[in-house]
Design a protein around this motif. Structure first.
Motif, PDB file in Angstrom:
ATOM      1  N   CYS B   9      39.941  37.678  38.417  1.00  0.00           N
ATOM      2  CA  CYS B   9      39.515  38.137  37.054  1.00  0.00           C
ATOM      3  C   CYS B   9      40.716  38.348  35.354  1.00  0.00           C
ATOM      4  CB  CYS B   9      39.151  39.408  36.787  1.00  0.00           C
ATOM      5  SG  CYS B   9      37.823  39.959  38.224  1.00  0.00           S
ATOM      6  N   THR B  10      41.857  38.408  36.062  1.00  0.00           N
ATOM      7  CA  THR B  10      42.811  38.604  35.467  1.00  0.00           C
ATOM      8  C   THR B  10      43.223  37.219  34.815  1.00  0.00           C
ATOM      9  OG1 THR B  10      45.190  38.574  36.729  1.00  0.00           O
ATOM     10  CG2 THR B  10      44.453  40.335  35.923  1.00  0.00           C
ATOM     11  N   GLU B  12      41.133  34.937  33.284  1.00  0.00           N
ATOM     12  CA  GLU B  12      39.822  35.340  31.856  1.00  0.00           C
ATOM     13  C   GLU B  12      40.358  35.471  31.153  1.00  0.00           C
ATOM     14  OE1 GLU B  12      36.438  34.887  33.950  1.00  0.00           O
ATOM     15  OE2 GLU B  12      36.253  33.174  34.365  1.00  0.00           O
ATOM     16  N   GLU B  35      38.578  24.410  39.950  1.00  0.00           N
ATOM     17  CA  GLU B  35      37.660  25.679  39.992  1.00  0.00           C
ATOM     18  C   GLU B  35      36.905  25.549  40.676  1.00  0.00           C
ATOM     19  OE1 GLU B  35      38.464  28.349  35.889  1.00  0.00           O
ATOM     20  OE2 GLU B  35      36.899  29.519  36.620  1.00  0.00           O
ATOM     21  N   LEU B  36      36.908  27.345  41.703  1.00  0.00           N
ATOM     22  CA  LEU B  36      35.430  27.115  42.517  1.00  0.00           C
ATOM     23  C   LEU B  36      34.284  27.547  41.724  1.00  0.00           C
ATOM     24  CD1 LEU B  36      36.508  29.397  45.087  1.00  0.00           C
ATOM     25  CD2 LEU B  36      35.953  27.340  45.367  1.00  0.00           C
ATOM     26  N   LYS B  37      32.978  27.491  41.890  1.00  0.00           N
ATOM     27  CA  LYS B  37      32.493  27.247  40.450  1.00  0.00           C
ATOM     28  C   LYS B  37      31.251  28.347  41.450  1.00  0.00           C
ATOM     29  CE  LYS B  37      29.825  23.591  38.672  1.00  0.00           C
ATOM     30  NZ  LYS B  37      29.545  22.454  39.197  1.00  0.00           N
ATOM     31  N   GLY B  38      31.513  29.851  40.548  1.00  0.00           N
ATOM     32  CA  GLY B  38      30.327  31.057  40.907  1.00  0.00           C
ATOM     33  C   GLY B  38      31.781  31.646  41.147  1.00  0.00           C
ATOM     34  N   TRP B  39      32.404  31.580  41.580  1.00  0.00           N
ATOM     35  CA  TRP B  39      33.772  33.096  42.370  1.00  0.00           C
ATOM     36  C   TRP B  39      32.772  33.858  41.646  1.00  0.00           C
ATOM     37  CZ3 TRP B  39      37.718  35.105  39.315  1.00  0.00           C
ATOM     38  CH2 TRP B  39      37.398  34.739  37.811  1.00  0.00           C
ATOM     39  N   THR B  40      33.260  35.023  42.477  1.00  0.00           N
ATOM     40  CA  THR B  40      33.198  36.749  41.849  1.00  0.00           C
ATOM     41  C   THR B  40      34.689  36.800  42.301  1.00  0.00           C
ATOM     42  OG1 THR B  40      33.299  37.754  44.155  1.00  0.00           O
ATOM     43  CG2 THR B  40      31.258  36.959  42.809  1.00  0.00           C
ATOM     44  N   CYS B  41      34.940  38.099  41.544  1.00  0.00           N
ATOM     45  CA  CYS B  41      36.045  39.581  41.493  1.00  0.00           C
ATOM     46  C   CYS B  41      36.565  39.265  42.980  1.00  0.00           C
ATOM     47  CB  CYS B  41      36.360  40.826  40.843  1.00  0.00           C
ATOM     48  SG  CYS B  41      37.655  42.235  41.093  1.00  0.00           S
ATOM     49  N   ALA B  44      39.891  42.754  44.025  1.00  0.00           N
ATOM     50  CA  ALA B  44      40.839  43.417  44.267  1.00  0.00           C
ATOM     51  C   ALA B  44      41.506  45.273  44.875  1.00  0.00           C
ATOM     52  CB  ALA B  44      40.686  43.838  42.732  1.00  0.00           C
ATOM     53  N   ILE B  47      37.421  47.198  46.202  1.00  0.00           N
ATOM     54  CA  ILE B  47      35.693  47.616  46.543  1.00  0.00           C
ATOM     55  C   ILE B  47      35.509  48.115  47.898  1.00  0.00           C
ATOM     56  CG2 ILE B  47      33.931  46.129  47.215  1.00  0.00           C
ATOM     57  CD1 ILE B  47      34.476  44.902  44.378  1.00  0.00           C
ATOM     58  N   SER B  57      32.322  40.512  52.463  1.00  0.00           N
ATOM     59  CA  SER B  57      30.977  39.715  52.236  1.00  0.00           C
ATOM     60  C   SER B  57      31.561  38.622  51.074  1.00  0.00           C
ATOM     61  CB  SER B  57      29.380  40.582  51.934  1.00  0.00           C
ATOM     62  OG  SER B  57      29.220  41.416  53.179  1.00  0.00           O
ATOM     63  N   ILE B  58      31.984  39.563  50.117  1.00  0.00           N
ATOM     64  CA  ILE B  58      31.737  39.050  48.846  1.00  0.00           C
ATOM     65  C   ILE B  58      33.072  38.078  48.635  1.00  0.00           C
ATOM     66  CG2 ILE B  58      30.614  40.866  47.293  1.00  0.00           C
ATOM     67  CD1 ILE B  58      33.801  41.523  46.634  1.00  0.00           C
ATOM     68  N   ARG B  61      31.647  35.099  51.196  1.00  0.00           N
ATOM     69  CA  ARG B  61      31.002  34.054  49.665  1.00  0.00           C
ATOM     70  C   ARG B  61      32.235  33.282  48.781  1.00  0.00           C
ATOM     71  NH1 ARG B  61      30.702  34.048  44.728  1.00  0.00           N
ATOM     72  NH2 ARG B  61      28.339  33.060  43.475  1.00  0.00           N
TER      73      ARG B  61
END
Ligand code: FES
Lengths: 318, 293
Positions: B9-10, B12, B35-41, B44, B47, B57-58, B61
């Motif tokens: 995230c940082t 971006e 770049e991975l398409k659709g990566w999530t945070c 950090a 969570i 799980s995230i 993914r």
């Protein structure tokens, strides 16, 4: 002949100084061997503590070249190899009061530990007459945290304790709270966890020093995560730590990524952000580091992410 | 060389200059970053404090997105992202029951965690995949005379069971890179210290104290700037430096660069091309004085 140079931090109750000693190198020895050899052959006034020599009593931990080790368990060869040097500096553990030379005071820590009630609060499922049977699985829940020998290495390496006023609980104390709160025979986990929460639980920085240096391999950082989860379940969500974690948790569910602009507001609230974080925000905007108008769009596949959240909710409640 | 790229995230937002400099450096070195398409945070390191199964799980993914690309490694330029992805991977590879459950959870995404890609960091990849000799050949402007303080950050080293690229008690990778670039690494007490970033909200006072010490220590050793492989360390040490200064009477000023910016300078890019002007503490004067002649 290879000589190993030892510089040992001395303290006589008033004065501090470093003293140099030298020993011939010998293969296959431990740090405790070096300490003992120095005391026996070179300086009977050197004070350090040890007893079992088998990583059981927990009394021999010291710092070597700034890192904390259990002296009887740590191989001298390994340390020489790690630091690629024949010059070693021995110091007492950090974040403890020093009594003399390498000997540290445990009484204040034991007093501090009492806050988490480091004893079993038995449920009425067992009694002296009937005993207190635990299943094998239940026993495994407590077997690793029970390995703690109170050596103090985790405390010495803890980055929060290094800058804290002493309120924050030492990792070994958090471990005790964890150990009793997950014990199937204990009926009052909250009594162990509430004092943990109230003593700055959310100040752990996640630096990973405790889990990396524990000579018993206790998963301390996983335990801290558990204690935080439990404090949230107890309803303690109105604090900066929990709110900060929820900011990440919610952003990932909603968009997939963190909204850095909103993060301080979600953590501290609008008012506190406005009064304390404005200079920070302005300098970030000025340098082009933060665009206050950048709102992340939902990622490709956000639907699937939401499903993952749903599934995790089900797992939690199953 | 091809990698699946997980920016985090940082990159971006607050550390966009790290995105810019990483891309420049990768291109100049001939490293392809997809770049991975659709990566999530990555979570950090927060969570799991709410739900550790979800945190795993995230990231399962995220890793599965990389597996789809048919590369052997996912690469990051952030210590914490690396640790979060590797933690999930270590758990999933070790615990079959957990993996089955997580894959059950991923079913709705049409993906599966297989466990056939590695997760690495640019610092490691340069040493073990690219090679220091090759990097040396690419140096156009040796950073001779520049004194750098290498600030590793915790999450690229620990826990060693999960990270384990080098001895966490005495790592040398940053010094090896600095040497190849022609810079001089200074010894300083806080080399392996914690930046405090992950607790800057709940422990602001303590963390500002850490930040001050982390700036003063390299300064006392004569460093021109601090170098870090992690955008979170960079943000803590640079963007919060004016706040930390308030607690210290001594001047703590210390410019802080991202590792790819240091590499980029040696590859001949200008500070502007590497977006060095974006830092809160201006690094350009010391660079001008030492290397940009
Ligand atoms: S002497 Fe007992 S643990 Fe080292």
């Amino acid at each position: 002949m290879r000589t190993i140079h030892y510089k040992i931090k001395r303290f006589d109750g008033k004065r501090e100084w470093y003293q140099d000693y030298q020993l011939q190198y010998e293969k296959g020895k431990t740090i405790l061997w070096a300490l003992t050899a120095i005391r026996e052959q070179l300086d009977p006034t050197l004070v350090f503590t040890s007893a079992c020599r088998h990583a059981i009593c927990g009394s021999c931990a010291i710092k070597v070249n700034g890192k904390s080790f259990l002296a009887c368990k740590t191989s001298l060869d390994e340390v020489l190899e790690t630091f690629k040097s024949d010059y070693l500096v021995f110091e007492p553990l950090s974040n403890f009061e020093v009594i003399k030379d390498l000997a540290i005071a445990w009484e204040p820590k034991m007093e501090k530990m009492k806050q988490v009630k480091p004893w079993l609060i038995p449920s009425n499922k067992g009694s002296v007459e009937r005993g207190f049977i635990q299943s094998e699985d239940d026993f495994h829940e407590i077997s690793s945290p029970t390995d703690c020998i109170l050596c103090g290495v985790c405390t010495s390496e803890c980055n929060q304790l290094a800058v804290n006023d002493g309120t924050y609980l030492d990792p070994f104390i958090l471990n005790r709270a964890y150990r009793f709160s997950v014990d199937s025979r204990d009926c009052a986990p909250e009594e162990h966890i509430r004092p943990v929460y109230e003593n700055e639980l959310w100040k752990c920085i996640h630096c990973m020093q405790c889990i990396s240096s524990c000579p018993k391999g206790i998963p301390l950082t996983d335990e801290i995560a558990y204690l935080r989860q439990e404090s949230i379940k107890m309803g303690e969500v109105n604090n900066q730590g929990a709110k900060h974690a929820f900011a990440f948790y919610d952003d990932v569910r909603n968009k997939g990524r963190l909204n850095e602009t909103m993060l301080p507001i979600k953590t501290d609230g609008l008012l506190k952000t406005a009064t304390t974080k404005i200079p920070f925000a302005l300098r970030m905007i000025k340098k082009g580091k933060i665009n206050p108008f950048h709102m992340p769009k939902a990622i490709e596949g956000i639907k699937g992410v939401k499903e993952i959240y749903k599934y995790a909710e089900e797992v939690k409640h199953s | 060389m091809r990698y699946a790229f997980f920016p985090g995230c940082t990159l971006e937002s607050a550390a966009e200059e790290l995105m810019i400099s990483t891309m420049k450096v990768a291109e100049a070195l001939g490293i392809e970053l997809i770049e991975l398409k659709g990566w999530t945070c990555c979570g950090a390191s927060h969570i799991q404090d709410i739900d550790d199964f979800l945190a795993t799980s995230i990231n399962a993914r995220n890793i599965a997105l990389g597996e789809k690309l048919g590369v052997s490694k996912i690469i990051t330029v952030c210590n914490t992202c690396t640790l979060m992805l590797r933690t999930a991977k270590a758990k999933l590879d070790k615990n079959k029951k957990l993996r089955t459950r997580v894959n059950e959870s991923l079913r709705s995404t049409g993906m599966q965690y297989k466990g056939n890609v590695e997760v690495t960091h640019l610092l490691w990849a340069l040493i073990e995949d690219y090679g220091l000799d090759r990097l040396k050949e690419k140096v156009k402007r040796p950073l001779t005379g520049l004194k750098v303080a290498n600030f590793y950050g915790c999450h690229i080293l620990m826990p060693p069971k999960i990270m384990g690229f080098e001895n966490h008690m005495n790592p040398q990778s940053m010094e090896m890179i600095a040497e190849v670039l022609g810079a001089e690494s200074v010894k300083f007490d806080q080399r392996l210290a914690c930046c405090g970033f992950h607790a800057v909200f709940p422990a602001e006072k303590e963390v500002m104290n850490l930040t001050g010490m982390n700036c003063l220590s390299p300064k006392a050793s004569g460093a021109d700037c601090l170098i870090t492989p992690c955008p979170l360390c960079q943000m803590q040490l640079d963007a919060y430096q004016p706040d930390a200064q308030k607690g210290f009477s001594k001047d703590i000023t210390m410019p802080v660069l991202h590792l790819p910016q240091l590499i980029g300078l040696a590859l001949g890019f200008s500070p502007q091309e590497l977006a060095i002007q974006r830092h809160v503490v201006d690094a350009i004067p010391v660079l001008t004085e030492n290397v940009l002649v």
